[in-house]
Motif scaffolding. Structure first.
Motif, short mmCIF file in Angstrom:
data_model
loop_
_atom_site.label_atom_id
_atom_site.label_comp_id
_atom_site.label_asym_id
_atom_site.label_seq_id
_atom_site.Cartn_x
_atom_site.Cartn_y
_atom_site.Cartn_z
N ASN A 159 0.81 -1.20 0.02
CA ASN A 159 0.24 0.06 0.18
C ASN A 159 0.92 1.25 0.08
O ASN A 159 2.06 1.20 -0.03
CB ASN A 159 -0.96 0.18 1.27
CG ASN A 159 -0.50 0.29 2.50
OD1 ASN A 159 0.70 0.61 2.71
ND2 ASN A 159 -1.44 0.62 3.50
N GLU A 160 0.34 2.25 -0.02
CA GLU A 160 1.06 3.73 0.18
C GLU A 160 2.08 3.86 1.02
O GLU A 160 2.96 4.19 0.91
CB GLU A 160 0.09 4.80 -0.04
CG GLU A 160 -0.50 5.02 -1.45
CD GLU A 160 -1.50 6.24 -1.44
OE1 GLU A 160 -1.47 7.07 -0.61
OE2 GLU A 160 -2.41 6.22 -2.43
N ALA A 161 1.65 3.18 2.43
CA ALA A 161 2.70 3.33 3.49
C ALA A 161 3.89 2.25 3.45
O ALA A 161 4.49 1.88 4.29
CB ALA A 161 1.92 3.04 4.76
N GLY A 162 3.72 1.53 2.38
CA GLY A 162 4.62 0.39 2.10
C GLY A 162 4.36 -0.99 3.06
O GLY A 162 5.23 -1.76 3.03
N VAL A 163 3.07 -1.08 3.28
CA VAL A 163 2.75 -2.36 3.85
C VAL A 163 2.26 -3.47 2.94
O VAL A 163 1.61 -3.56 2.28
CB VAL A 163 1.69 -2.02 5.06
CG1 VAL A 163 0.87 -3.38 5.77
CG2 VAL A 163 1.91 -1.07 5.98
N PRO A 164 3.20 -4.48 3.00
CA PRO A 164 2.78 -5.82 1.96
C PRO A 164 1.15 -6.13 2.50
O PRO A 164 0.97 -6.41 3.69
CB PRO A 164 3.68 -6.58 2.30
CG PRO A 164 4.41 -6.32 3.64
CD PRO A 164 4.06 -5.06 4.09
N PHE A 165 0.57 -6.42 1.41
CA PHE A 165 -0.75 -7.16 1.60
C PHE A 165 -1.18 -8.15 0.62
O PHE A 165 -0.78 -8.03 -0.50
CB PHE A 165 -2.06 -6.03 1.59
CG PHE A 165 -2.04 -5.29 0.42
CD1 PHE A 165 -3.19 -5.55 -0.56
CD2 PHE A 165 -1.18 -4.15 -0.02
CE1 PHE A 165 -3.33 -4.99 -1.61
CE2 PHE A 165 -1.46 -3.66 -1.09
CZ PHE A 165 -2.59 -4.18 -1.96
N LEU A 166 -2.06 -9.01 0.79
CA LEU A 166 -2.78 -9.83 -0.10
C LEU A 166 -4.16 -9.52 -0.16
O LEU A 166 -4.72 -9.67 1.11
CB LEU A 166 -2.38 -11.43 0.11
CG LEU A 166 -0.83 -11.81 0.33
CD1 LEU A 166 -0.77 -13.40 0.57
CD2 LEU A 166 -0.31 -11.55 -1.04
N VAL A 167 -4.78 -9.63 -1.21
CA VAL A 167 -6.41 -9.52 -1.13
C VAL A 167 -6.77 -10.94 -1.58
O VAL A 167 -6.61 -11.42 -2.64
CB VAL A 167 -6.90 -8.43 -1.96
CG1 VAL A 167 -8.44 -8.44 -1.82
CG2 VAL A 167 -6.52 -7.06 -1.39
#
Length: 193
Positions: free
Chosen positions: A168-176
């Motif tokens: 995300n914009e804050a650099g947090v990795p994510f999976l949807v």
């Protein structure tokens, strides 16, 4: 729990990167042919350990076993071990075109939140897995992108479909992932013996 995997910062990251590159090359090869290919390569024992763990998780038919394997791998990668992100910090945050809601639970790879499509393109309820940013640091961002492509190609009735992922914009990795409604597996097992 001892994993047998090196946790020395740069050395561990280099070994992980090498194992992940080999995984990309052989994951789709039939396991019986894979052994011959890997046997012909000169692979450091630590790299082979990572690779064997990745392939073992990949080859599992049972989603609970896959999650357990991934938990071990993620904990070994993390410089601080298990990470417990705060769900409240992510409520309302955007992850690409998705908006995070309340905590659903915690899985092998991190915090799981309710999510919904937030850009007005269409309505969809999803699950968003928020990963420890320490696990996917600068050096591993390219690898994380490759892993997302691999996960997106997996189709199995016992595995929730990956829909999106990244940082995300804050650099947090994510999976949807698709949202699968039901009881948590531990509660289901207790209630159904």
């Amino acid at each position: 729990m001892t994993t047998g995997i090196q946790r020395d910062g740069n050395r561990s990251k280099t070994q992980w990167r090498q194992a992940a590159e080999l995984f990309d090359q052989v994951a789709t090869v039939d396991p019986t042919q894979r052994a011959a290919i890997l046997g012909s390569l000169d692979i450091q024992p630590e790299v082979r350990d990572w690779l064997d763990r990745l392939l073992s998780a990949h080859d599992q038919q049972d989603a609970a076993l896959i999650d357990g394997q991934m938990t071990t791998l993620i904990e070994a990668l993390s410089p601080t071990g298990r990470h417990r992100p705060d769900a409240a910090a992510f409520t309302g945050e955007r992850f690409g075109p998705w908006r995070a809601g309340a905590e659903i639970g915690r899985g092998g790879m991190g915090l799981v939140l309710e999510g919904e499509r937030a850009d007005g393109q269409f309505d969809k309820q999803v699950a968003i897995k928020v990963l420890d940013p320490g696990v996917v640091g600068e050096a591993l961002r390219g690898q994380f992108a490759r892993e997302i492509r691999i996960l997106a190609s997996l189709t199995h009735p016992s595995i929730a479909q990956l829909l999106d992922g990244g940082l995300n914009e804050a650099g947090v990795p994510f999976l949807v992932m698709e949202r699968v409604r039901g009881l948590p597996i531990d509660r289901f097992c207790l209630e159904n013996r």
